[in-house]
Design a protein around this motif. Structure first.
Motif, PDB file in Angstrom:
ATOM      1  N   ALA A 149       0.839  -1.207   0.000  1.00  0.00           N
ATOM      2  CA  ALA A 149       0.000   0.000   0.000  1.00  0.00           C
ATOM      3  C   ALA A 149       0.871   1.254   0.000  1.00  0.00           C
ATOM      4  O   ALA A 149       0.459   2.307  -0.495  1.00  0.00           O
ATOM      5  CB  ALA A 149      -0.920   0.007   1.209  1.00  0.00           C
ATOM      6  N   LEU A 150       2.074   1.140   0.542  1.00  0.00           N
ATOM      7  CA  LEU A 150       2.961   2.303   0.645  1.00  0.00           C
ATOM      8  C   LEU A 150       3.866   2.471  -0.574  1.00  0.00           C
ATOM      9  O   LEU A 150       4.657   3.408  -0.641  1.00  0.00           O
ATOM     10  CB  LEU A 150       3.832   2.177   1.906  1.00  0.00           C
ATOM     11  CG  LEU A 150       3.081   2.011   3.227  1.00  0.00           C
ATOM     12  CD1 LEU A 150       4.067   1.891   4.384  1.00  0.00           C
ATOM     13  CD2 LEU A 150       2.116   3.161   3.465  1.00  0.00           C
ATOM     14  N   ASP A 151       3.781   1.547  -1.543  1.00  0.00           N
ATOM     15  CA  ASP A 151       4.674   1.598  -2.701  1.00  0.00           C
ATOM     16  C   ASP A 151       4.494   2.852  -3.546  1.00  0.00           C
ATOM     17  O   ASP A 151       5.392   3.227  -4.306  1.00  0.00           O
ATOM     18  CB  ASP A 151       4.470   0.356  -3.593  1.00  0.00           C
ATOM     19  CG  ASP A 151       4.999  -0.912  -2.939  1.00  0.00           C
ATOM     20  OD1 ASP A 151       5.693  -0.799  -1.906  1.00  0.00           O
ATOM     21  OD2 ASP A 151       4.706  -2.008  -3.440  1.00  0.00           O
ATOM     22  N   ALA A 203      -3.392   8.452   8.697  1.00  0.00           N
ATOM     23  CA  ALA A 203      -2.016   8.167   8.297  1.00  0.00           C
ATOM     24  C   ALA A 203      -1.274   7.421   9.405  1.00  0.00           C
ATOM     25  O   ALA A 203      -0.513   6.485   9.146  1.00  0.00           O
ATOM     26  CB  ALA A 203      -1.295   9.472   7.951  1.00  0.00           C
ATOM     27  N   VAL A 204      -1.497   7.836  10.652  1.00  0.00           N
ATOM     28  CA  VAL A 204      -0.859   7.171  11.794  1.00  0.00           C
ATOM     29  C   VAL A 204      -1.327   5.715  11.886  1.00  0.00           C
ATOM     30  O   VAL A 204      -0.515   4.792  12.040  1.00  0.00           O
ATOM     31  CB  VAL A 204      -1.174   7.919  13.115  1.00  0.00           C
ATOM     32  CG1 VAL A 204      -0.655   7.133  14.309  1.00  0.00           C
ATOM     33  CG2 VAL A 204      -0.567   9.313  13.104  1.00  0.00           C
ATOM     34  N   GLU A 209      -0.418  -0.195  10.899  1.00  0.00           N
ATOM     35  CA  GLU A 209      -0.992  -1.426  10.360  1.00  0.00           C
ATOM     36  C   GLU A 209      -0.144  -2.048   9.260  1.00  0.00           C
ATOM     37  O   GLU A 209      -0.203  -3.252   9.022  1.00  0.00           O
ATOM     38  CB  GLU A 209      -2.413  -1.152   9.851  1.00  0.00           C
ATOM     39  CG  GLU A 209      -3.379  -0.860  10.987  1.00  0.00           C
ATOM     40  CD  GLU A 209      -4.808  -0.698  10.531  1.00  0.00           C
ATOM     41  OE1 GLU A 209      -5.011  -0.279   9.371  1.00  0.00           O
ATOM     42  OE2 GLU A 209      -5.714  -0.975  11.324  1.00  0.00           O
ATOM     43  N   THR A 210       0.635  -1.240   8.567  1.00  0.00           N
ATOM     44  CA  THR A 210       1.516  -1.782   7.526  1.00  0.00           C
ATOM     45  C   THR A 210       2.883  -2.159   8.086  1.00  0.00           C
ATOM     46  O   THR A 210       3.739  -2.651   7.364  1.00  0.00           O
ATOM     47  CB  THR A 210       1.720  -0.761   6.394  1.00  0.00           C
ATOM     48  OG1 THR A 210       2.213   0.461   6.955  1.00  0.00           O
ATOM     49  CG2 THR A 210       0.430  -0.497   5.640  1.00  0.00           C
ATOM     50  N   GLY A 211       3.089  -1.889   9.390  1.00  0.00           N
ATOM     51  CA  GLY A 211       4.366  -2.239   9.996  1.00  0.00           C
ATOM     52  C   GLY A 211       5.459  -1.218   9.761  1.00  0.00           C
ATOM     53  O   GLY A 211       6.622  -1.446  10.097  1.00  0.00           O
TER      54      GLY A 211
END
Length: 219
Positions: A149-151, A203-204, A209-211
């Motif tokens: 998701a952060l890519d 965002a926090v 949750e994505t580590g």
């Protein structure tokens, strides 16, 4: 004028909010509800700017009510809780609440929080939010969400997101990364847009949750 709906199952609490908000020239209390189901109906009908939402209520709790109101896009939600480490608050933040306050918050803080949320900001005490997330994220023992998701973020944007998750303000992030505050604001805006997040609170939550941030050590 900021239009507010107050939701609490205790008449005494609603009366207190009524008194505080009634003294403000720029805030109008347009409705009250005693449970989450009524809150959802009121928000849909009245389209308030902010719903001040109790968490623990009969019929429909504040978490599910928050989720439905946020998904409908009718209003922003500010949740109220008696406990600073309340698992329901974590769930409400996941559901899209724009922040939370303790019920013993001084009236002046309550009013400024409502104004902030109405203007699109998030209301959050970084230290309390961090403790909340440390305690409750992955409480069921499940793995973090897929980090892909952060890519969509650049390396710099990931850095900024990590600092947001640690509770730093834009000014503090600017000083840490040797950037101007205006540049940081631009980065924050891009992060929220790319990840389709409403505000810094979301965002926090996503960072945990994505580590990207690990519970307990903030690294």
């Amino acid at each position: 004028m900021i239009r507010v709906v107050v939701v609490d199952d205790q008449e005494l609490m609603r009366a207190g909010f009524r008194m505080v908000l009634g003294a403000q020239e720029d805030i109008e209390l347009i409705g009250e509800a005693g449970d989450g189901a009524d809150a959802v109906r009121l928000a849909e009908r009245l389209q308030p700017d902010v719903v001040l939402m109790d968490i623990r209520m009969p019929v429909l709790d504040g978490v599910e009510a928050t989720k439905r109101i946020v998904e409908a896009g009718s209003s922003r939600v500010l949740v109220m809780t008696t406990f600073d480490l309340d698992e329901y608050v974590y769930s409400a933040l996941q559901a899209g609440a724009s922040g939370f306050l303790l019920k013993d918050t001084p009236p002046a803080h309550l009013v400024s929080a409502l104004r902030a949320v109405a203007s699109g900001d998030a209301v959050v005490s970084p230290s309390v939010t961090r403790r909340l997330l440390d305690r409750f994220v992955n409480a069921g023992g499940g793995p973090p969400q897929d980090t892909s998701a952060l890519d969509v973020l650049t390396e710099r944007e990931r850095e900024v997101l990590m600092l947001i998750a640690k509770g730093l303000s834009n000014l503090e992030i600017a000083e840490t990364l040797f950037l101007s505050e205006a540049t940081v604001k631009t980065h924050v805006g891009r992060i929220l847009a790319k990840l389709e997040l409403r505000d810094r609170v979301q965002a926090v939550v996503l960072a945990y949750e994505t580590g990207l941030i690990r519970p307990g050590n903030n690294h």
